[in-house]
Design an enzyme around this catalytic site. Structure first.
Site, PDB file in Angstrom:
ATOM      1  N   GLU A   6       0.793  -1.231   0.000  1.00 18.58           N
ATOM      2  CA  GLU A   6       0.000   0.000   0.000  1.00 18.58           C
ATOM      3  C   GLU A   6       0.825   1.281   0.000  1.00 18.58           C
ATOM      4  O   GLU A   6       0.896   2.005   1.013  1.00 18.58           O
ATOM      5  CB  GLU A   6      -0.974  -0.010   1.175  1.00 18.58           C
ATOM      6  CG  GLU A   6      -1.891  -1.223   1.173  1.00 18.58           C
ATOM      7  CD  GLU A   6      -3.019  -1.153   2.184  1.00 18.58           C
ATOM      8  OE1 GLU A   6      -2.943  -0.329   3.116  1.00 18.58           O
ATOM      9  OE2 GLU A   6      -3.993  -1.916   2.035  1.00 18.58           O
TER      10      GLU A   6
ATOM     11  N   GLU B 158      -6.160  -7.980  -0.336  1.00 14.86           N
ATOM     12  CA  GLU B 158      -6.817  -7.722   0.956  1.00 14.86           C
ATOM     13  C   GLU B 158      -8.259  -7.312   0.721  1.00 14.86           C
ATOM     14  O   GLU B 158      -8.541  -6.532  -0.200  1.00 14.86           O
ATOM     15  CB  GLU B 158      -6.135  -6.573   1.735  1.00 14.86           C
ATOM     16  CG  GLU B 158      -4.867  -6.933   2.437  1.00 14.86           C
ATOM     17  CD  GLU B 158      -4.276  -5.765   3.237  1.00 14.86           C
ATOM     18  OE1 GLU B 158      -5.032  -4.913   3.731  1.00 14.86           O
ATOM     19  OE2 GLU B 158      -3.034  -5.721   3.341  1.00 14.86           O
TER      20      GLU B 158
HETATM   21  C1  FCB Z   1      -4.948  -2.098   5.138  1.00 17.78           C
HETATM   22  C2  FCB Z   1      -3.636  -2.540   5.735  1.00 17.78           C
HETATM   23  C3  FCB Z   1      -3.759  -3.560   6.831  1.00 17.78           C
HETATM   24  C4  FCB Z   1      -4.945  -3.300   7.708  1.00 17.78           C
HETATM   25  C5  FCB Z   1      -6.186  -3.137   6.871  1.00 17.78           C
HETATM   26  C6  FCB Z   1      -7.450  -2.947   7.661  1.00 17.78           C
HETATM   27  O1  FCB Z   1      -4.837  -0.822   4.644  1.00 17.78           O
HETATM   28  O2  FCB Z   1      -2.819  -3.089   4.742  1.00 17.78           O
HETATM   29  O3  FCB Z   1      -2.558  -3.564   7.549  1.00 17.78           O
HETATM   30  O4  FCB Z   1      -4.703  -2.182   8.480  1.00 17.78           O
HETATM   31  O5  FCB Z   1      -6.023  -2.042   6.019  1.00 17.78           O
END
Ligand code: FCB
Length: 439
Positions: free
Chosen positions: A166, A350
Site C-alpha cells: 500500500e 486484501e
Molecule cells: C490495510 C492494511 C492492513 C490493515 C487493513 C485494515 O490498509 O494493509 O494492515 O490495516 O487495512
C-alpha cells in the site's frame, strides 16, 4: 454464503493475509525499534497509546497459527517480513530474524500452504527514520539491501513476493495526513515519499530478479471516489482524490507517468530528477495486487491544495465507519485491467471488515463479515465473467490484530484473539469459509 470454491476457475487461489508488526510481537527475537513504536509512544497518535511489542505473540505461536490457515482450507498465506526484525538498525542482519522467517516458511510448506511474502508492511526501523525515512532517496538502496538479505534466505521457497504494501498509506496517509507513522503533515515530505516509495519498489523488484526469483508483484490499496453531489467542482475533486489515491501509483508503475491533476499540486515539491526514474519504477512485474475496502464521497473544502473533504455517505458501515460498497471492487478490477495492466494477472490481496465481535457461549457470530465477503465475491464473479484475469482473493485478516492508529479495538480477524490471554477462537465466518473452500 452463496459461493464455494467450485464457482471459481480452476487454479484460483484463496488466501488470508496478516502483517509482521500487527501480529508477531516486536519485543522478541532481536527486532529493533520501529517508527510505529515511536509514533505510538507519542500522545494521542494511537488509541490507548498501544503498540506492537506483544501483539498476538505470533512469534511464539506461529505453528498453531499456520494450523488455523490450513484449517480454513486457504491455499495462500500472505504474510510480511519485518525490516526491523531482519535488520534491527536498518543495515545489519540479525540472524535470529532470518531464522524466524525460515521457520515460518517451512511451517507453511509443511501444511501445503503457498507462502506469499510482502517485504514492507510499515515497520520502518527507527534508525532509517532518523535518516529521513521515505523522504531520503537513499532509502531505495537501503530497502534493496534488506530485500537481498531476506530473499537470499527464504526467496527460494516463496510462491510470490511483493515489495511494499500500500504505497498510498506509506506516503500520503503518513506524510500528508499524519495519521500513520511518522505522523508528518508536510507537502514536501509527501511528494518525496510518493516518489521514493515507488523507486524502492522498482529497486527491490530488480534485486529479486537478480536473485533469480519469479512471480513478483506490487500491492496497491485502491479506494473508489464518488463526487458528493452533481457539481462540476465535486467531480473535479473526486477525480483529484482518485489521482492521489489510486492513479499516481498505478500510473507510475504501469504507465511510467504520474497524473497531471496530482502533479498540479505536488510538482514544486518533487525531488530532483524524478522524471528519470520511471525505468526503475516500471521494472516489469508478474502480477498486480489490489487491496480494497471501501469508497469515499468527496466534496470541495476550499483552502489549500488539494482542497477536498470526505462527506459521510448513506450506505451501511463497518465498525471503522467505512461504507460497504462491493461495486467499487468490481469497478477497480475492470478499470485496472482495462487502463493499466491488460492481461497481467490480478489478485485481490486484501478485503475484509472490522466488527465488534464478542464471544458468547464459546462462539462468535459475525454475520456482517459473512455478508460482506459474499457481496465482494459477487463482484469477483462479475469481473471474471467479463474476462478480467483475476487469479486470487485473499481476506484481511487471519486474526484480530494491531490495527495501527486504532490500536487493538478494531477486529478484522476471521479468528478472534483475546488480548488478555492471547487465546484464538475461530469466528462463524472462519467456519463458513472452511466449508466453502474445502475440496
Ligand atoms: C490495510 C492494511 C492492513 C490493515 C487493513 C485494515 O490498509 O494493509 O494492515 O490495516 O487495512
Amino acid at each position: 454464503m452463496t459461493y464455494t470454491r467450485a464457482d471459481f476457475p480452476e487454479g484460483f487461489d484463496f488466501g488470508v493475509a496478516t502483517s509482521s508488526y500487527q501480529i508477531e510481537g516486536h519485543g522478541f527475537g532481536g527486532a529493533g525499534p520501529t517508527h510505529w513504536d515511536d509514533f505510538a509512544a507519542t500522545p494521542s497518535n494511537v488509541k490507548n497509546a498501544e503498540n506492537g511489542r506483544l501483539a498476538c505473540d505470533h512469534y511464539h505461536r506461529f505453528e498453531a497459527d499456520m494450523d488455523l490457515v490450513a484449517g480454513a482450507n486457504f491455499d495462500c498465506y500472505r504474510f510480511s517480513t519485518s525490516w526491523a526484525r531482519v535488520m534491527p538498525d536498518g543495515f545489519t542482519v540479525n540472524p535470529e530474524g532470518l531464522d524466524f522467517y525460515d521457520r515460518l516458511t517451512d511451517a507453511m510448506l509443511a501444511r501445503g500452504i503457498k507462502p506469499c511474502a510482502t517485504l514492507y508492511h510499515w515497520e520502518l526501523p527507527s534508525p532509517i527514520a532518523d535518516r529521513g525515512g521515505w523522504r531520503n532517496r537513499d532509502i531505495a538502496d537501503w530497502f534493496a539491501d534488506y530485500t537481498h538479505a531476506i530473499m537470499s534466505r527464504i526467496g527460494d521457497r516463496m510462491h510470490s513476493v511483493a515489495p511494499i504494501n500500500e504505497p498510498w498509506c506509506v506516503a500520503w496517509l503518513s506524510h500528508f495526513e499524519g495519521y500513520h507513522a511518522p505522523g508528518l503533515r508536510d507537502i514536501r515530505a509527501t511528494a518525496r515519499a510518493m516518489h521514493h516509495v515507488l523507486l524502492a519498489h522498482g529497486k527491490a523488484i530488480q534485486t529479486m530478479r537478480g536473485l533469480g526469483l519469479s512471480n513478483l508483484g506490487a500491492v496497491f490499496n485502491l479506494e473508489w471516489a464518488d463526487p458528493a453531489d452533481d457539481s462540476l467542482e465535486a467531480a473535479e475533486k473526486a477525480a483529484l482524490y482518485d489521482g492521489i489515491y489510486n492513479r499516481w501509483f498505478l500510473g507510475g508503475v504501469f504507465k511510467g507517468e504520474y497524473p497531471q491533476n496530482v502533479l498540479g499540486g505536488l510538482e514544486p515539491y518533487m525531488p530532483d530528477g524524478w522524471q528519470d526514474d520511471f525505468g526503475t519504477i516500471g521494472t516489469p512485474v508478474d502480477w498486480c495486487g489490489l487491496n480494497y475496502y471501501t469508497r469515499k464521497l468527496i466534496a470541495p473544502s476550499g483552502g489549500a491544495w488539494p482542497g477536498f473533504k470526505e462527506v459521510e455517505g448513506p450506505l451501511e458501515k463497518t465498525l471503522m465507519g467505512w461504507e460497504i460498497y462491493p461495486e467499487g471492487l468490481y469497478n477497480f478490477l475492470t478499470r485496472t485491467a482495462r487502463e493499466y495492466t491488460g492481461t497481467l494477472p490480478l489478485i485481490v490481496t486484501e478485503n475484509g471488515l472490522a466488527s465488534p465481535d464478542v464471544i458468547e457461549n464459546g462462539a462468535i457470530e459475525d454475520p456482517q463479515r459473512l455478508a460482506y465477503i459474499d457481496a465482494h465475491m459477487h463482484s469477483l464473479q462479475r469481473a471474471l465473467a467479463e474476462g478480467v484475469p483475476l487469479r486470487g482473493y485473499y481476506l484481511w485478516s487471519l486474526m484480530d490484530n494491531y490495527e495501527w492508529a486504532c490500536g487493538y479495538e478494531q477486529r478484522f480477524g476471521l479468528v478472534h484473539v483475546d488480548f488478555e490471554t492471547l487465546e484464538r477462537t475461530p469466528k462463524a465466518s472462519y467456519h463458513a469459509l472452511a466449508k466453502r473452500l474445502g475440496r
